[in-house]
Enzyme design. Structure first.
Site, PDB file in Angstrom:
ATOM      1  N   THR A 186       0.675  -1.101   0.108  1.00 28.97           N
ATOM      2  CA  THR A 186      -0.037   0.073  -0.020  1.00 28.97           C
ATOM      3  C   THR A 186       0.796   1.137   0.042  1.00 28.97           C
ATOM      4  OG1 THR A 186      -1.678  -1.277   1.207  1.00 28.97           O
ATOM      5  CG2 THR A 186      -1.958   1.062   1.402  1.00 28.97           C
ATOM      6  N   ASN A 231      -5.683  -9.756  -7.409  1.00 32.13           N
ATOM      7  CA  ASN A 231      -5.774 -10.383  -5.965  1.00 32.13           C
ATOM      8  C   ASN A 231      -7.207 -11.102  -6.012  1.00 32.13           C
ATOM      9  OD1 ASN A 231      -6.433  -7.502  -6.126  1.00 32.13           O
ATOM     10  ND2 ASN A 231      -7.183  -8.018  -4.010  1.00 32.13           N
ATOM     11  N   CYS A 255      -8.762  -6.493   2.248  1.00 34.80           N
ATOM     12  CA  CYS A 255      -8.538  -5.000   2.800  1.00 34.80           C
ATOM     13  C   CYS A 255      -9.875  -4.299   2.627  1.00 34.80           C
ATOM     14  CB  CYS A 255      -7.570  -4.246   1.871  1.00 34.80           C
ATOM     15  SG  CYS A 255      -5.895  -5.311   1.804  1.00 34.80           S
TER      16      CYS A 255
END
Ligand code: PLP
Length: 391
Positions: A74, A153, A328
């Site tokens: 990130t 992802n 996330c």
């Protein structure tokens, strides 16, 4: 404490014992600050960091000077997108990305939009792929950066970076790819030829949490980024702060172990993934959301019509750890933005599971996972009147 089967390796991986062992001396024995240049404690830490960085560079096939440590992918993404935008703003204010990026890219792009940059979000098709014709149409003289996720992802879909690189560079723009999920799952040799910037995170490859990398192709020359964290002048002033020796050592060890048997592990995972997908596709009406042939060897993404997604995840959570979107983003009640970008309608997007396997997954666990999910989907459907009335 019960331990459900672990099928969420794209969210994070366990830190390997060899990795933990490699880090331990640097917490209390060889604890020096690599920037302390006047005594042996500092020299030792500095040399350990240098050796670890050279080892990472050799494993990846890049130069040590192209690598900058961060706290994770990130931060790496923020550093590249904001850094390139600040550095190149006299050339242009246009950035191109896709609707199926990780939130770290999308939220950073939203921040840049608030600060005067213009961002074009490319559509993806039903398997998550961008159209290179569309990219070509969207590139303009003032496009400073193209940011495209290499391996998704959620679905494992792999974008054609070779063509993307050609178009981007012909236009005189820079290319960043979020390669977080590709490390330890794909051979990245060619990728480093295609991109100007890439990013990595140790906890996705059986390393510790809290350490990541930015790859900057021409770090010594034109592509060096402006200071992202100020203070101390570490890492060519790009990211100040005391280098985290133990985590750097651990990251290096994790990459070494991942590369030791990369091809054998890719083959093993592919066999298990195919078995898992085949088993789950035997469930009536189930649909795979991954795109053969270019996809990650460890990721299966399947939708189950006539199932309430939230109930399914809750029911599964005691037996098997899976995800229905980006980890996330798990606090959000919105369906996965990746699936909606792929044109999957909201209720079906909710009723979808991402299963990501890894180093410790066995064939026996795959059989168990298929059985658990098959039974649970059947149970959920029994309670759904629409399932009964579907014909
Ligand atoms: N990019 C991708 C594709 C990811 O899968 C993740 C983690 O989920 C990230 C970025 C963020 O990584 P980190 O947890 O290291 O900040």
């Amino acid at each position: 404490m019960y331990s459900p089967l672990y099928f969420d390796y794209n969210a994070t991986t366990p830190c390997l014992k060899e990795v933990v062992d490699s880090m331990l001396p640097y917490f209390n024995q060889d604890f020096g600050n690599p920037s302390s240049s006047h005594h042996p404690y500092g020299w030792l830490a500095k040399s350990a960091v240098e050796d670890a960085t050279v080892a990472i560079a050799n494993n990846l096939g890049v130069t040590p000077s192209s690598l900058v440590y961060t706290s994770g992918a990130t931060e790496s993404i923020n550093m590249v997108l904001i850094g390139v935008a600040r550095k190149m703003q006299s050339k242009g204010n246009h950035i191109i990305t896709t609707k199926a990026e990780h939130k770290a890219v999308l939220d950073t792009c939203a921040f840049l939009e608030e600060n005067g940059f213009e961002v074009t979000y490319l559509d993806v098709d039903s398997k998550g792929l961008i159209s290179t014709e569309m990219l070509s149409d969207m590139l303009r003289p003032e496009t400073i950066l193209v940011s495209i996720l290499y391996a998704n992802n959620e679905t494992g879909t792999i974008q054609p970076l070779d063509e993307i690189s050609k178009l981007t560079h012909e236009n005189g723009s820079l290319l960043f790819s979020d390669t977080t999920q590709a490390l330890g799952k794909l051979d990245l040799t060619k990728v480093f030829q295609f991109v100007d910037f890439a990013c990595f995170s140790a906890h996705k490859v059986y390393g510790p949490k809290g350490i990541g990398l930015v790859f900057i192709k021409d770090n010594e020359g034109g592509n060096g980024l402006p200071s992202f964290i100020h203070g101390g002048g570490q890492q060519k002033k790009q990211r100040g702060g005391t280098l985290n020796t133990p985590l750097i050592i651990g990251f290096s060890k994790a990459i070494e172990l991942a590369h030791d048997n990369l091809n054998t592990e890719i083959q093993r995972l592919e066999t298990l993934r195919n078995k898992l997908e085949k088993g789950l596709l035997k469930i009536d009406l189930s649909i795979s959301n991954s795109a053969p042939p270019r996809r990650l060897s460890n990721t299966v993404h399947i939708s189950f019509p006539y199932v309430d997604g939230t109930n399914l995840l809750t029911a599964l959570s005691r037996q098997i750890a899976v995800s229905n979107g980006s980890a996330c983003n798990s606090a959000s009640v919105e369906p996965s933005h990746v699936l909606t970008a792929m044109g999957i309608e909201r209720s079906l997007a909710y009723a979808s599971l991402r299963l990501s396997i890894g180093r410790f997954t066995t064939a026996n666990e795959i059989d168990k996972a298929i059985e658990i999910i098959t039974n649970e989907v059947a149970k959920q459907r029994e309670q759904n009147i629409l399932w009964e009335r579907r014909k």
